[in-house]
Design a protein around this motif. Structure first.
Motif, PDB file in Angstrom:
ATOM      1  N   TYR A   4       0.826  -1.227   0.000  1.00 50.94           N
ATOM      2  CA  TYR A   4       0.000   0.000   0.000  1.00 50.94           C
ATOM      3  C   TYR A   4       0.853   1.266   0.000  1.00 50.94           C
ATOM      4  CZ  TYR A   4      -3.580  -3.373   0.793  1.00 50.94           C
ATOM      5  OH  TYR A   4      -4.398  -4.462   0.644  1.00 50.94           O
ATOM      6  N   TYR A  11      -5.210   2.473  -6.396  1.00 54.66           N
ATOM      7  CA  TYR A  11      -6.209   1.633  -5.698  1.00 54.66           C
ATOM      8  C   TYR A  11      -7.643   1.923  -6.185  1.00 54.66           C
ATOM      9  CZ  TYR A  11      -8.190  -0.861  -1.630  1.00 54.66           C
ATOM     10  OH  TYR A  11      -8.871  -1.744  -0.809  1.00 54.66           O
ATOM     11  N   SER A  20     -15.442  -2.104  -0.274  1.00 56.24           N
ATOM     12  CA  SER A  20     -15.799  -1.405   0.968  1.00 56.24           C
ATOM     13  C   SER A  20     -17.097  -0.609   0.789  1.00 56.24           C
ATOM     14  CB  SER A  20     -14.658  -0.507   1.436  1.00 56.24           C
ATOM     15  OG  SER A  20     -14.474   0.558   0.563  1.00 56.24           O
ATOM     16  N   CYS A  45      -8.313   0.496   9.261  1.00 60.25           N
ATOM     17  CA  CYS A  45      -7.668   0.153   7.980  1.00 60.25           C
ATOM     18  C   CYS A  45      -8.487   0.756   6.843  1.00 60.25           C
ATOM     19  CB  CYS A  45      -7.527  -1.357   7.848  1.00 60.25           C
ATOM     20  SG  CYS A  45      -6.668  -2.107   9.252  1.00 60.25           S
ATOM     21  N   ASP A  66      -5.357   4.103   9.601  1.00 63.63           N
ATOM     22  CA  ASP A  66      -4.601   3.214   8.713  1.00 63.63           C
ATOM     23  C   ASP A  66      -3.115   3.406   9.012  1.00 63.63           C
ATOM     24  OD1 ASP A  66      -5.596   1.746   5.836  1.00 63.63           O
ATOM     25  OD2 ASP A  66      -3.440   2.088   6.023  1.00 63.63           O
ATOM     26  N   ARG A  67      -2.298   2.389   8.660  1.00 67.67           N
ATOM     27  CA  ARG A  67      -0.866   2.553   8.903  1.00 67.67           C
ATOM     28  C   ARG A  67      -0.139   3.109   7.679  1.00 67.67           C
ATOM     29  NH1 ARG A  67       1.334  -3.650   9.082  1.00 67.67           N
ATOM     30  NH2 ARG A  67       0.840  -4.157   6.942  1.00 67.67           N
ATOM     31  N   SER A  68      -0.829   3.111   6.530  1.00 69.85           N
ATOM     32  CA  SER A  68      -0.155   3.540   5.299  1.00 69.85           C
ATOM     33  C   SER A  68      -0.320   5.043   5.081  1.00 69.85           C
ATOM     34  CB  SER A  68      -0.724   2.761   4.102  1.00 69.85           C
ATOM     35  OG  SER A  68      -0.429   3.436   2.914  1.00 69.85           O
ATOM     36  N   LEU A  91      -2.545  -1.434  13.694  1.00 73.16           N
ATOM     37  CA  LEU A  91      -3.061  -2.562  14.456  1.00 73.16           C
ATOM     38  C   LEU A  91      -1.901  -3.520  14.717  1.00 73.16           C
ATOM     39  CD1 LEU A  91      -5.767  -1.413  13.551  1.00 73.16           C
ATOM     40  CD2 LEU A  91      -6.444  -3.669  12.782  1.00 73.16           C
ATOM     41  N   PHE A 116     -13.003  -3.399   6.979  1.00 67.70           N
ATOM     42  CA  PHE A 116     -13.450  -4.087   5.765  1.00 67.70           C
ATOM     43  C   PHE A 116     -12.301  -4.614   4.913  1.00 67.70           C
ATOM     44  CE2 PHE A 116     -17.208  -0.906   5.871  1.00 67.70           C
ATOM     45  CZ  PHE A 116     -17.918  -1.720   6.737  1.00 67.70           C
ATOM     46  N   TYR A 117     -12.699  -5.588   4.102  1.00 69.60           N
ATOM     47  CA  TYR A 117     -11.836  -6.204   3.098  1.00 69.60           C
ATOM     48  C   TYR A 117     -10.805  -7.078   3.799  1.00 69.60           C
ATOM     49  CZ  TYR A 117     -10.940  -6.097  -1.958  1.00 69.60           C
ATOM     50  OH  TYR A 117     -10.863  -6.376  -3.298  1.00 69.60           O
TER      51      TYR A 117
HETATM   52  C1  LIG Z   1      -7.262  -4.338   1.425  1.00 72.69           C
HETATM   53  S1  LIG Z   1      -6.908  -2.711   2.027  1.00 72.69           S
HETATM   54  C2  LIG Z   1      -8.545  -2.264   2.559  1.00 72.69           C
HETATM   55  C3  LIG Z   1      -8.751  -0.788   2.600  1.00 72.69           C
HETATM   56  C4  LIG Z   1     -10.190  -0.382   2.834  1.00 72.69           C
HETATM   57  N1  LIG Z   1     -10.688  -0.897   4.093  1.00 72.69           N
HETATM   58  C5  LIG Z   1     -11.037  -0.917   1.702  1.00 72.69           C
HETATM   59  O1  LIG Z   1     -11.849  -1.811   1.963  1.00 72.69           O
HETATM   60  O2  LIG Z   1     -10.870  -0.449   0.552  1.00 72.69           O
HETATM   61  C6  LIG Z   1      -6.076  -3.027   3.570  1.00 72.69           C
HETATM   62  C7  LIG Z   1      -5.723  -1.762   4.327  1.00 72.69           C
HETATM   63  O3  LIG Z   1      -5.312  -2.158   5.607  1.00 72.69           O
HETATM   64  C8  LIG Z   1      -4.199  -1.383   5.985  1.00 72.69           C
HETATM   65  N2  LIG Z   1      -3.466  -2.172   6.978  1.00 72.69           N
HETATM   66  C9  LIG Z   1      -2.951  -3.408   6.816  1.00 72.69           C
HETATM   67  N3  LIG Z   1      -2.406  -3.825   7.965  1.00 72.69           N
HETATM   68  C10 LIG Z   1      -2.573  -2.836   8.867  1.00 72.69           C
HETATM   69  C11 LIG Z   1      -2.221  -2.668  10.239  1.00 72.69           C
HETATM   70  N4  LIG Z   1      -1.575  -3.633  10.903  1.00 72.69           N
HETATM   71  N5  LIG Z   1      -2.555  -1.526  10.862  1.00 72.69           N
HETATM   72  C12 LIG Z   1      -3.210  -0.536  10.207  1.00 72.69           C
HETATM   73  N6  LIG Z   1      -3.556  -0.632   8.890  1.00 72.69           N
HETATM   74  C13 LIG Z   1      -3.246  -1.765   8.240  1.00 72.69           C
HETATM   75  C14 LIG Z   1      -3.445  -1.145   4.692  1.00 72.69           C
HETATM   76  O4  LIG Z   1      -2.574  -0.031   4.786  1.00 72.69           O
HETATM   77  C15 LIG Z   1      -4.588  -0.949   3.712  1.00 72.69           C
HETATM   78  O5  LIG Z   1      -4.970   0.398   3.608  1.00 72.69           O
END
Ligand SMILES: C[S@@+](CC[C@H](N)C(=O)[O-])C[C@H]1O[C@@H](n2cnc3c(N)ncnc32)[C@H](O)[C@@H]1O
Length: 256
Positions: A4, A11, A20, A45, A66-68, A91, A116-117
């Protein structure tokens, strides 16, 4: 490359945020079914913020985490006209604090938390998943709700490796291939992107590692931290999940 990072820039163009947006519609159906009247919510996230935008359209006051940095940048741009709070946090263990005049730290609490996701599948141990559930619990008001979806072990072990996810636009193409690692009980997804820049195509790659958890494990970790499991479904339905389903949705409540 870190997941990400550059992916953030394409995206939404890949319509990866569609899931989402559909989850928000499904969550609204869940809310009607359970009589949930949420005023405010936190989307964990939150990625590019499309779910937050859809919840705001329904009148909820939203926050996102989110972490990104790159995903949050896209979200901030999308949500700049609304009063959404975005937090860069990771997280499983996270804390969002209320700004108070006293020195005592106070957690911000919400009526609804969503995730989600594949987001929770990025937590690779039961210990981490439990810690994330505990953090969510602490950020809910008594009686508050947590709605999330996850890939199942079957989805990651059987469905993902049997397919190649690919797409092409005029200025963007992508290929995602998944391999299951039996030792680690996780799937490794190699994501390759090609983005046109002027007359040249730039390639970038990301590796995503995800783990699935059995229904029994998810339910037991939720109960361990104090949640009541009110609904557990094949995602986008109100049916019980079957062993061959790829995605589940859980609806859980912090007791009053
Ligand atoms: C598949 S994307 C889903 C994004 C959004 N929820 C959606 O459904 O479009 C996964 C997201 O989770 C975030 N993510 C993954 N691991 C994470 C963590 N440990 N802490 C915070 N964010 C995290 C990623 O940066 C990314 O934005």
């Amino acid at each position: 490359m870190i997941p990400y990072n550059k992916f953030a820039g394409v995206y939404d163009k890949m319509e990866a945020d569609r899931h989402s947006i559909n989850m928000v519609k499904y969550t609204l159906r869940i809310m009607r079914r359970f009589g949930i009247e949420a005023q405010d919510g936190l989307d964990l996230c939150c990625g590019t913020g499309s779910a937050i935008e859809a919840f705001c359209d329904q009148g909820l006051t939203m926050s996102g985490l989110d972490r990104s940095r790159q995903m949050l940048k896209v979200a901030a741009e999308k949500l700049r006209s609304s009063k959404v709070q975005l937090y860069r946090k990771e997280l499983p263990r996270f804390e969002i604090l209320l700004r108070t005049r006293t020195a005592r730290k106070q957690l911000k609490r919400f009526d609804l938390v969503t995730c989600f996701y594949d987001s929770l599948n990025y937590l690779l141990t039961e210990r981490e998943l439990k810690a994330a559930f505990r953090s969510v619990y602490r950020h809910l008001r008594p009686g508050g709700w947590f709605v999330f979806d996850m890939n199942t072990p079957h989805g990651l072990r059987v469905i993902w490796p049997s397919q190649v996810f690919a797409g092409a636009e005029d200025d963007l193409a992508w290929v995602f291939r998944a391999e299951y690692d039996n030792m680690q009980e996780s799937v490794v997804l190699q994501a390759t992107f090609f983005v046109k820049s002027g007359r040249l195509w730039e390639r970038f790659d990301e590796t995503h590692t995800e783990r699935g958890y059995s229904d029994r494990t998810i339910r037991s970790l939720l109960r361990d931290v104090g949640f009541q499991v009110k609904g557990y479904y094949r995602c986008f339905t109100f049916d019980r999940p079957k062993a061959t389903n790829g995605r589940i949705c859980a609806v859980v409540q912090r007791p009053l």
